[in-house]
Design an enzyme around this catalytic site. Sequence first.
Site, short mmCIF file in Angstrom:
data_model
loop_
_atom_site.label_atom_id
_atom_site.label_comp_id
_atom_site.label_asym_id
_atom_site.label_seq_id
_atom_site.Cartn_x
_atom_site.Cartn_y
_atom_site.Cartn_z
N ARG A 144 0.79 -1.00 0.00
CA ARG A 144 0.02 0.10 0.00
C ARG A 144 0.75 1.13 0.16
O ARG A 144 0.32 2.53 -0.05
CB ARG A 144 -1.25 -0.30 1.16
CG ARG A 144 -2.08 -1.06 1.37
CD ARG A 144 -2.75 -0.96 2.63
NE ARG A 144 -4.07 -0.13 2.21
CZ ARG A 144 -5.06 -0.73 2.43
NH1 ARG A 144 -5.65 -1.91 2.63
NH2 ARG A 144 -6.28 0.55 2.27
N TYR A 147 0.92 4.37 -2.32
CA TYR A 147 -0.43 5.28 -2.11
C TYR A 147 0.21 6.26 -1.37
O TYR A 147 -0.34 7.27 -1.14
CB TYR A 147 -1.71 4.56 -2.64
CG TYR A 147 -2.80 5.42 -2.21
CD1 TYR A 147 -3.63 6.29 -3.09
CD2 TYR A 147 -3.91 5.12 -1.20
CE1 TYR A 147 -5.01 6.73 -2.92
CE2 TYR A 147 -4.95 5.86 -0.75
CZ TYR A 147 -5.38 6.89 -1.87
OH TYR A 147 -6.25 7.23 -1.67
N ASP A 275 -3.80 -4.42 6.25
CA ASP A 275 -4.90 -3.98 5.79
C ASP A 275 -5.08 -2.88 6.98
O ASP A 275 -5.31 -3.53 8.03
CB ASP A 275 -5.76 -4.85 5.73
CG ASP A 275 -7.05 -4.82 5.47
OD1 ASP A 275 -7.11 -5.00 4.23
OD2 ASP A 275 -7.81 -4.70 6.31
P1 NAD Z 1 -10.87 7.43 -9.03
O1 NAD Z 1 -9.73 6.83 -9.18
O2 NAD Z 1 -12.85 6.80 -9.39
O3 NAD Z 1 -10.43 8.78 -9.70
C1 NAD Z 1 -9.10 9.10 -9.84
C2 NAD Z 1 -9.26 10.02 -11.41
O4 NAD Z 1 -8.04 10.36 -11.37
C3 NAD Z 1 -9.72 9.16 -12.16
O5 NAD Z 1 -10.22 9.58 -13.36
C4 NAD Z 1 -8.69 8.46 -13.49
O6 NAD Z 1 -8.66 8.41 -14.16
C5 NAD Z 1 -7.05 9.65 -12.31
N1 NAD Z 1 -6.64 10.06 -12.85
C6 NAD Z 1 -5.38 9.12 -11.68
N2 NAD Z 1 -4.16 9.07 -12.27
C7 NAD Z 1 -3.81 11.02 -13.40
C8 NAD Z 1 -3.07 11.71 -13.60
N3 NAD Z 1 -1.66 10.59 -13.79
N4 NAD Z 1 -3.23 12.39 -14.30
C9 NAD Z 1 -4.35 12.78 -15.01
N5 NAD Z 1 -5.77 12.17 -14.56
C10 NAD Z 1 -5.26 10.80 -13.28
O7 NAD Z 1 -11.22 7.76 -7.78
P2 NAD Z 1 -11.99 8.88 -6.40
O8 NAD Z 1 -12.06 8.14 -5.14
O9 NAD Z 1 -12.92 9.35 -7.03
O10 NAD Z 1 -11.07 9.12 -5.70
C11 NAD Z 1 -10.60 10.85 -6.05
C12 NAD Z 1 -9.04 11.51 -5.05
O11 NAD Z 1 -9.53 11.44 -3.58
C13 NAD Z 1 -8.21 10.48 -5.06
O12 NAD Z 1 -6.64 11.57 -5.08
C14 NAD Z 1 -8.04 9.55 -3.67
O13 NAD Z 1 -6.65 9.86 -3.72
C15 NAD Z 1 -8.94 10.64 -2.93
N6 NAD Z 1 -9.63 9.88 -2.15
C16 NAD Z 1 -10.32 9.31 -2.54
C17 NAD Z 1 -11.28 8.32 -1.44
C18 NAD Z 1 -12.42 7.62 -1.63
O14 NAD Z 1 -12.98 6.67 -0.63
N7 NAD Z 1 -13.10 7.50 -2.62
C19 NAD Z 1 -10.50 8.44 0.21
C20 NAD Z 1 -9.49 8.87 0.17
C21 NAD Z 1 -8.77 9.53 -1.16
N1 UDP Z 2 -12.77 -5.60 2.61
C1 UDP Z 2 -13.91 -6.60 2.83
N2 UDP Z 2 -13.93 -7.44 1.10
C2 UDP Z 2 -14.28 -6.87 -0.21
C3 UDP Z 2 -13.30 -5.51 -0.12
C4 UDP Z 2 -12.81 -5.37 0.90
O1 UDP Z 2 -13.94 -7.31 3.66
O2 UDP Z 2 -15.02 -7.35 -1.05
C5 UDP Z 2 -12.57 -5.09 3.20
C6 UDP Z 2 -10.40 -4.43 3.65
O3 UDP Z 2 -9.86 -5.26 3.44
C7 UDP Z 2 -10.88 -4.05 4.20
C8 UDP Z 2 -11.93 -3.06 4.11
O4 UDP Z 2 -12.60 -4.31 3.52
O5 UDP Z 2 -10.24 -4.01 5.70
C9 UDP Z 2 -12.61 -1.17 3.30
O6 UDP Z 2 -11.44 -1.74 1.93
P1 UDP Z 2 -11.40 -1.29 1.38
O7 UDP Z 2 -10.32 -1.56 -0.45
O8 UDP Z 2 -12.87 -0.42 0.16
O9 UDP Z 2 -10.54 0.18 1.30
P2 UDP Z 2 -9.71 0.43 2.66
O10 UDP Z 2 -8.42 -0.77 3.06
O11 UDP Z 2 -8.51 1.05 1.79
O12 UDP Z 2 -10.17 1.36 3.64
#
Ligand code: NAD
Ligand code: UDP
Length: 322
Positions: A144, A147, A275
Amino acid sequence: MHIEKRVLVTGGAGFLGSHLCERLLKDGAQVLCVDNFYTGAHRNVDHLRDNPRFELMRHDICFPLYVEVDEIYNLACPASPIHYQRDPVQTTKTSVVGAINMLGLAKRVKAKILQASTSEVYGDPEVHPQTESYWGNVNPIGVRSCYDEGKRCAETLFFDYRRQHNLRIKVARIFNTFGPRMHPNDGRVVSNFIMQALRRQPITIYGDGSQTRSFCYVDDLIEGLVTLMASDDSVSGPVNLGNPAEFSMNDLAKEVLALTGSSAGTRKLPLPSDDPRQRQPDLAKARGLGWEPKTSLHDGLKRTIDYFQGLDIPEDVMPPKA
Ligand code: NAD
Ligand code: UDP
């Protein structure tokens, strides 16, 4: 003459980005959506393309971008573990080189810039709930890390650009967010569970299912991002954004089975490495900005299930087979 605010949303064709573009257009802004479509999709923004204030540009933020804007929301980065682990070097590049490029752009045009950071900066937290002052417990060499460490380095860059170049920055630490337009095959827990339940397949619970997460509905999160961007220039964050209601994966599975009427039950699979055991945002800072999440998990899940039910999903975007 009224001049519209010009706003750049990187990652604008993704899950959160597309909702943000929609919201900014509603607020009257000119929106430039930049995306390389790594995990984003045209279908997420197709409904916006007739709006004369919306522009879509295919571009990878690992390369410099020369545009004129007033505000930048830097959301570009794959967010689900299976997506960001598919090409981990590219994930770090997007987080770090992408941040440098967007910060450089903000510096040149004197734009205010917001970074979509993540609760993953806390790693497997020893402090619960997580406050922004907690420095985290992150493995720097695990699966992980591309990221987690990429996002941590991006935060460092944001704060150094503020200290060194006086940039107006905002850092949001986003906790697990869900809702319509999540990628049905992104492997995240909410999309996996809903897809499996709709297909009457057993829900895959990793580990014993006692690990917890706090799930925020997308509309609340977008309101939080917009609120943070509008905050006083003295507010840089980091600010936690999420919903503090904490659920185990076993609880989540029960709720999804009940809402979909599936009787396929659950099955246990091994827990992926690194995780996190638990996650819950401390929202004192966000509440200080006047923001609070409003949508319950129950209501958010109902809306998300409706969305997935309406999708015409081909086999190749099925949830990954365990
Ligand atoms: P997503 O994967 O749906 O969206 C990410 C977007 O970024 C996609 O459209 C992808 O094509 C684009 N992208 C990736 N690499 C790129 C690059 N090099 N240049 C241009 N575009 C690029 O994910 P999301 O859930 O919408 O997340 C958006 C942001 O929020 C991310 O930065 C993510 O780390 C952050 N975030 C999301 C969550 C969540 O739960 N959804 C939680 C924490 C942080
Ligand atoms: N998880 C699960 N079953 C699935 C997918 C995810 O039990 O089919 C669990 C995973 O191990 C984690 C939690 O759900 O503990 C959240 O996972 P996710 O990938 O959504 O996000 P993150 O771990 O980045 O919070």
